[in-house]
Design a protein around this motif. Sequence first.
Motif, PDB file in Angstrom:
ATOM      1  N   LEU A 151      -0.650   2.033 -18.968  1.00  0.00           N
ATOM      2  CA  LEU A 151       0.487   1.202 -18.571  1.00  0.00           C
ATOM      3  C   LEU A 151       1.790   1.997 -18.628  1.00  0.00           C
ATOM      4  CD1 LEU A 151       1.586  -1.576 -17.784  1.00  0.00           C
ATOM      5  CD2 LEU A 151       1.731  -2.128 -20.224  1.00  0.00           C
ATOM      6  N   SER A 152       1.958   2.822 -19.645  1.00  0.00           N
ATOM      7  CA  SER A 152       3.176   3.628 -19.773  1.00  0.00           C
ATOM      8  C   SER A 152       3.296   4.617 -18.629  1.00  0.00           C
ATOM      9  CB  SER A 152       3.171   4.373 -21.110  1.00  0.00           C
ATOM     10  OG  SER A 152       3.186   3.476 -22.195  1.00  0.00           O
ATOM     11  N   VAL A 153       2.184   5.222 -18.238  1.00  0.00           N
ATOM     12  CA  VAL A 153       2.197   6.152 -17.108  1.00  0.00           C
ATOM     13  C   VAL A 153       2.656   5.445 -15.842  1.00  0.00           C
ATOM     14  CG1 VAL A 153       0.744   7.541 -15.590  1.00  0.00           C
ATOM     15  CG2 VAL A 153       0.452   7.709 -18.054  1.00  0.00           C
ATOM     16  N   ILE A 154       2.164   4.228 -15.625  1.00  0.00           N
ATOM     17  CA  ILE A 154       2.549   3.474 -14.424  1.00  0.00           C
ATOM     18  C   ILE A 154       4.030   3.128 -14.455  1.00  0.00           C
ATOM     19  CG2 ILE A 154       2.214   1.290 -13.198  1.00  0.00           C
ATOM     20  CD1 ILE A 154      -0.740   1.418 -14.052  1.00  0.00           C
ATOM     21  N   ILE A 155       4.539   2.706 -15.618  1.00  0.00           N
ATOM     22  CA  ILE A 155       5.956   2.348 -15.737  1.00  0.00           C
ATOM     23  C   ILE A 155       6.841   3.571 -15.522  1.00  0.00           C
ATOM     24  CG2 ILE A 155       7.732   1.558 -17.348  1.00  0.00           C
ATOM     25  CD1 ILE A 155       5.598  -0.257 -18.589  1.00  0.00           C
ATOM     26  N   VAL A 156       6.502   4.677 -16.150  1.00  0.00           N
ATOM     27  CA  VAL A 156       7.271   5.913 -15.974  1.00  0.00           C
ATOM     28  C   VAL A 156       7.261   6.335 -14.511  1.00  0.00           C
ATOM     29  CG1 VAL A 156       7.289   8.388 -16.490  1.00  0.00           C
ATOM     30  CG2 VAL A 156       6.992   6.730 -18.342  1.00  0.00           C
ATOM     31  N   SER A 157       6.124   6.206 -13.862  1.00  0.00           N
ATOM     32  CA  SER A 157       6.014   6.595 -12.461  1.00  0.00           C
ATOM     33  C   SER A 157       6.863   5.709 -11.562  1.00  0.00           C
ATOM     34  CB  SER A 157       4.547   6.551 -12.021  1.00  0.00           C
ATOM     35  OG  SER A 157       3.762   7.430 -12.801  1.00  0.00           O
ATOM     36  N   ASP A 204       0.827  -1.204   0.000  1.00  0.00           N
ATOM     37  CA  ASP A 204       0.000   0.000   0.000  1.00  0.00           C
ATOM     38  C   ASP A 204       0.860   1.251   0.000  1.00  0.00           C
ATOM     39  OD1 ASP A 204      -2.909   1.113   0.572  1.00  0.00           O
ATOM     40  OD2 ASP A 204      -1.549   2.191   1.916  1.00  0.00           O
ATOM     41  N   ARG A 205       1.924   1.207   0.777  1.00  0.00           N
ATOM     42  CA  ARG A 205       2.852   2.354   0.819  1.00  0.00           C
ATOM     43  C   ARG A 205       3.484   2.588  -0.554  1.00  0.00           C
ATOM     44  NH1 ARG A 205       6.522   4.622   4.580  1.00  0.00           N
ATOM     45  NH2 ARG A 205       7.609   6.314   3.505  1.00  0.00           N
ATOM     46  N   MET A 206       3.889   1.504  -1.223  1.00  0.00           N
ATOM     47  CA  MET A 206       4.524   1.626  -2.539  1.00  0.00           C
ATOM     48  C   MET A 206       3.550   2.193  -3.571  1.00  0.00           C
ATOM     49  SD  MET A 206       6.616  -1.986  -2.548  1.00  0.00           S
ATOM     50  CE  MET A 206       7.005  -1.864  -4.280  1.00  0.00           C
ATOM     51  N   LEU A 207       2.315   1.708  -3.547  1.00  0.00           N
ATOM     52  CA  LEU A 207       1.310   2.212  -4.478  1.00  0.00           C
ATOM     53  C   LEU A 207       1.001   3.676  -4.201  1.00  0.00           C
ATOM     54  CD1 LEU A 207      -1.160  -0.828  -4.594  1.00  0.00           C
ATOM     55  CD2 LEU A 207       0.409  -0.078  -6.396  1.00  0.00           C
ATOM     56  N   GLY A 208       0.953   4.028  -2.918  1.00  0.00           N
ATOM     57  CA  GLY A 208       0.711   5.417  -2.560  1.00  0.00           C
ATOM     58  C   GLY A 208       1.825   6.333  -3.040  1.00  0.00           C
ATOM     59  N   GLU A 209       3.073   5.858  -2.976  1.00  0.00           N
ATOM     60  CA  GLU A 209       4.209   6.653  -3.448  1.00  0.00           C
ATOM     61  C   GLU A 209       4.111   6.942  -4.944  1.00  0.00           C
ATOM     62  OE1 GLU A 209       6.750   8.001  -1.928  1.00  0.00           O
ATOM     63  OE2 GLU A 209       6.481   7.223   0.093  1.00  0.00           O
ATOM     64  N   MET A 210       3.473   6.039  -5.684  1.00  0.00           N
ATOM     65  CA  MET A 210       3.379   6.208  -7.128  1.00  0.00           C
ATOM     66  C   MET A 210       2.319   7.226  -7.537  1.00  0.00           C
ATOM     67  SD  MET A 210       3.711   2.292  -8.466  1.00  0.00           S
ATOM     68  CE  MET A 210       3.180   2.790 -10.124  1.00  0.00           C
ATOM     69  N   SER A 211       1.405   7.555  -6.646  1.00  0.00           N
ATOM     70  CA  SER A 211       0.268   8.387  -7.030  1.00  0.00           C
ATOM     71  C   SER A 211       0.692   9.769  -7.514  1.00  0.00           C
ATOM     72  CB  SER A 211      -0.718   8.514  -5.869  1.00  0.00           C
ATOM     73  OG  SER A 211      -0.119   9.145  -4.743  1.00  0.00           O
ATOM     74  N   TYR A 212       1.667  10.380  -6.856  1.00  0.00           N
ATOM     75  CA  TYR A 212       2.093  11.716  -7.276  1.00  0.00           C
ATOM     76  C   TYR A 212       2.807  11.694  -8.628  1.00  0.00           C
ATOM     77  CZ  TYR A 212       4.618  16.151  -7.373  1.00  0.00           C
ATOM     78  OH  TYR A 212       5.142  17.361  -7.766  1.00  0.00           O
ATOM     79  N   PRO A 213       3.791  10.834  -8.854  1.00  0.00           N
ATOM     80  CA  PRO A 213       4.385  10.763 -10.200  1.00  0.00           C
ATOM     81  C   PRO A 213       3.367  10.437 -11.291  1.00  0.00           C
ATOM     82  CG  PRO A 213       5.796   9.642  -8.625  1.00  0.00           C
ATOM     83  CD  PRO A 213       4.521   9.969  -7.898  1.00  0.00           C
ATOM     84  N   ILE A 214       2.409   9.560 -10.987  1.00  0.00           N
ATOM     85  CA  ILE A 214       1.368   9.254 -11.964  1.00  0.00           C
ATOM     86  C   ILE A 214       0.616  10.525 -12.329  1.00  0.00           C
ATOM     87  CG2 ILE A 214      -0.909   8.154 -12.209  1.00  0.00           C
ATOM     88  CD1 ILE A 214       0.208   5.735 -10.731  1.00  0.00           C
ATOM     89  N   TYR A 215       0.240  11.269 -11.339  1.00  0.00           N
ATOM     90  CA  TYR A 215      -0.545  12.482 -11.567  1.00  0.00           C
ATOM     91  C   TYR A 215       0.246  13.518 -12.368  1.00  0.00           C
ATOM     92  CZ  TYR A 215      -3.224  16.695 -10.631  1.00  0.00           C
ATOM     93  OH  TYR A 215      -3.935  17.857 -10.771  1.00  0.00           O
ATOM     94  N   ILE A 216       1.506  13.711 -12.020  1.00  0.00           N
ATOM     95  CA  ILE A 216       2.304  14.751 -12.672  1.00  0.00           C
ATOM     96  C   ILE A 216       2.707  14.368 -14.093  1.00  0.00           C
ATOM     97  CG2 ILE A 216       4.581  15.875 -12.618  1.00  0.00           C
ATOM     98  CD1 ILE A 216       2.505  17.155 -10.834  1.00  0.00           C
ATOM     99  N   SER A 217       2.953  13.098 -14.350  1.00  0.00           N
ATOM    100  CA  SER A 217       3.531  12.706 -15.636  1.00  0.00           C
ATOM    101  C   SER A 217       2.510  12.325 -16.698  1.00  0.00           C
ATOM    102  CB  SER A 217       4.491  11.525 -15.434  1.00  0.00           C
ATOM    103  OG  SER A 217       3.780  10.356 -15.041  1.00  0.00           O
ATOM    104  N   HIS A 218       1.251  12.124 -16.341  1.00  0.00           N
ATOM    105  CA  HIS A 218       0.353  11.433 -17.275  1.00  0.00           C
ATOM    106  C   HIS A 218       0.071  12.222 -18.556  1.00  0.00           C
ATOM    107  CE1 HIS A 218      -2.762  13.797 -15.117  1.00  0.00           C
ATOM    108  NE2 HIS A 218      -3.512  13.638 -16.202  1.00  0.00           N
TER     109      HIS A 218
END
Length: 371
Positions: free
Chosen positions: A333-339, A295-309
Amino acid sequence: MVRFLLALCVVVTHSPGSTIFGFTMMNGITAVQCFYVISGFLITMILNERPEYQSLGNFYLSRYLRLWPVYILVAGLTLFFFQQPTFFSQLPALVNWPTYVWVLFSNLTILFQDWFVFLKFNNGSLSFTPAFEALTGPQPYWFELIPQAWTLGIELTFYAIAPFVCRRWWGAVGLLLFGLCVRLVVGMYIPTNGAWLYRFAPSEMMMFGAGAVAYFVGTIVCPRLPRTTVALGSIAILCFIYLSFCDDSALNPMFEGLSGGGTSYKLKLVNYPVLLLLACTVPALFYVTRNIRLDRMLGEMSYPIYISHIFVFSLINTYLPASWQKGNALYVLSVIIVSCGMVIFITAPIDRYRRHLSSPAPLVLGTKVPA
């Protein structure tokens, strides 16, 4: 998990047709305001339970380092791939040098990103506008390197005042009531939605205030009723998984028995039951997930996902054949990988430095939290 799903809701909202594999998700407006509630909760928690954040300097530096490195990478890449002519040819021809400097400064620092939709170009200078969406021709918001970064401007506004209002329960209640009053005034006297719907920082303080109040309630309830808290948090997680995959056409029937069908026109709130559910359950959500590493790891990804999409979408739309873009699966999928890459190579190293500003002391509602 909840932050990750909310970020995906924003990604899908901004995808062609606002779908993935033909399915829609909860609208981006509600998802963004849910992030504000969560932010209000987490920031209030660290301000009250991390003694090192008694120092304003430590707090402000830590929060800025949480946002800026990922932001400036995506902004720089956007400028390099897509916006060089816009910034170095079109913008200088439109505005005077103070305006040009202000636009560049905001894009470099994140500061005042939320102001862009309340300003217009007027003979090379900036002036106020109540309805940016009605304007024609180039306008300030055209020159945001990361269009969705207006939310970061609102977030930084909250960070600026949080140390002064979120250390006591009555300050959190005051912030909530202030935002509520602003939303009521806006709802009564400003007929248009547009930027006033969820981009006006003073009215969004209601969301942050709701999260802050939830923290103080949680410090009383969660330690005294641990089993009830775990049950409530588990149910809330299931609810948000379900709600994340419901668009407005699915949510509205659920709320049809409520006034406005889940929309408050006086407060200019869409899907307010979702926000209310989160405000009431966010302490339990944190309590249940505080020791779950995934859950912590997924939460960490939320900000990069939001900024990069949006940048990732622009790359795909520009450089890849249209046949690859069907269904938006490649985009998401690309957004998730980049994040993931940004978390590993940017967020993690920066966080190692930020840990020098914070102590490993356990928190009342959990053992660890992003500082």
